[in-house]
Write an enzyme that holds these catalytic residues in place. Structure first.
Site: not given
Ligand code: ASP
Length: 341
Positions: A12, A54, A56, A86-87, A163, A276
């Site tokens: 993002t 991305d 992912s 972030t993912d 995390t 946990c």
């Molecule tokens: N789907 C995005 C990614 O991880 C989400 C992000 O960047 O916050 O590339």
């Protein structure tokens, strides 16, 4: 002024809004620079992945590419910032903490919840503070946080302790078992006593081999024998991260202990980590973890799933067929990823 290399991998943070259609799309380097004009006031060079990803789609080859870029430019820069989605950022930061052995310079991952090209974005804030941290030196001219870290919202965390915890709020990450290495307000307050320092006499060593023959099994009440058996029968499987209950407990069903013991006998390395967020595996504390111990399952102490999965891949890549060495190193704290007592 410190010189920082910014590696744009995607996510993002590297997106802008198309002025005609309103849709979000990856920015090219020039558009990105134009979105953050403050970059002209700092000494930053940019290398961008093509295409931007991305996160992912980030995989062990991408980790190797990121680590190699840091390694190849190590002498030319004071620190490194990796802009990343972030993912899966916690996986990448964990992986790089193992791949860059004896790191003496900061490698700061950051990203954003809102694209850089959107007015209310958190991207600029995160990026500019990450750049400042990557270049920060103490009075002796040494890097203040020479580790792989994640900077997000107002906290700097050890990367292999993080995390992603929130898909909505700006504070997307947490480090449940280790305190922040710095907090950013009007000033950036560092906690040098919490930093993991490598031996300054040792040179940086790059490791890029990862073996992806690992699996993650999350136990749940009612999990069935065929499910566990089929995962453990996966051809080529070498390591399993086993997410157990509480302080490392599991159902006492005879079939489960038998399947795990049989897998260990076949040379599969199984490591227990708690489901946990906070706390540690304590094998043998309850009767419900004695069977795991007897089956030869190892303790992952307070390691995160992200750090355990990447540590397994890294160790199998590094140690080849030497499973005993993998087991020994899994029980050691290599770069601050777990607390042993
Ligand atoms: N789907 C995005 C990614 O991880 C989400 C992000 O960047 O916050 O590339």
């Amino acid at each position: 002024m410190s010189k920082v290399l910014l590696l744009l991998t995607g996510g993002t943070i590297s997106m802008v809004q198309d002025s005609r259609t309103g849709a979000l799309r990856p920015a090219d380097e020039r558009t990105f620079r134009n979105s953050v004009p403050e970059l002209n006031d700092v000494d930053v060079d940019i290398i961008a992945f093509a295409p931007l990803l991305d996160s992912s789609d980030v995989n062990p080859e991408c980790w190797a590419k990121m680590a190699t870029i840091v390694y190849d430019h190590y002498d030319a820069y004071d620190g490194f910032v990796i802009a990343h989605g972030t993912d899966t950022m916690s996986y990448s930061a964990s992986a790089l903490s193992f791949m860059l052995e004896n790191l003496q310079k900061p490698v700061v991952f950051t990203g954003s919840q809102i694209p850089v090209g959107v007015l209310r974005s958190d991207a600029k804030e995160n990026l500019l503070t990450a750049i400042e941290i990557a270049g920060a030196k103490d009075e002796e001219g040494e890097s203040i946080v020479p580790e792989v870290t994640i900077y997000f919202e107002d906290r700097l965390f050890r990367g292999n302790r993080t995390t992603k915890r929130n898909a909505e709020h700006f504070s997307a990450f947490n480090s449940y078992n280790y305190p922040p290495l710095a907090k950013a307000g009007v000033h950036i307050t560092y906690q040098p006593h919490l930093v993991h320092y490598s031996d300054p006499k040792m040179p940086l060593v790059l490791h890029v081999e990862c073996d992806t023959n690992v699996a993650l099994i999350k136990l749940f009440p009612g999990i069935t024998e065929p499910v566990v058996r089929s995962v453990l029968a996966t051809p080529g499987l070498r390591g399993v991260a086993l997410e157990t209950f509480g302080s490392g407990n599991a159902p006492t069903a005879e079939w489960l202990t038998r399947l795990l013991a049989d897998a260990v006998q076949r040379g599969i390395v199984i490591v227990s980590k708690t489901q946990c967020s906070t706390g540690s595996v304590e094998m043998g504390r309850y009767e419900t973890s004695v069977g795991l111990m007897q089956a030869g399952v190892l303790s992952g102490y307070d390691i995160t799933t992200e750090a355990l999965v990447t540590k397994l891949m890294y160790l199998f890549g590094e140690c080849g067929d030497d499973t005993e060495k993998v087991k020994t190193l899994l029980q050691q704290n290599l770069c601050g990823e777990m607390t042993l007592d």
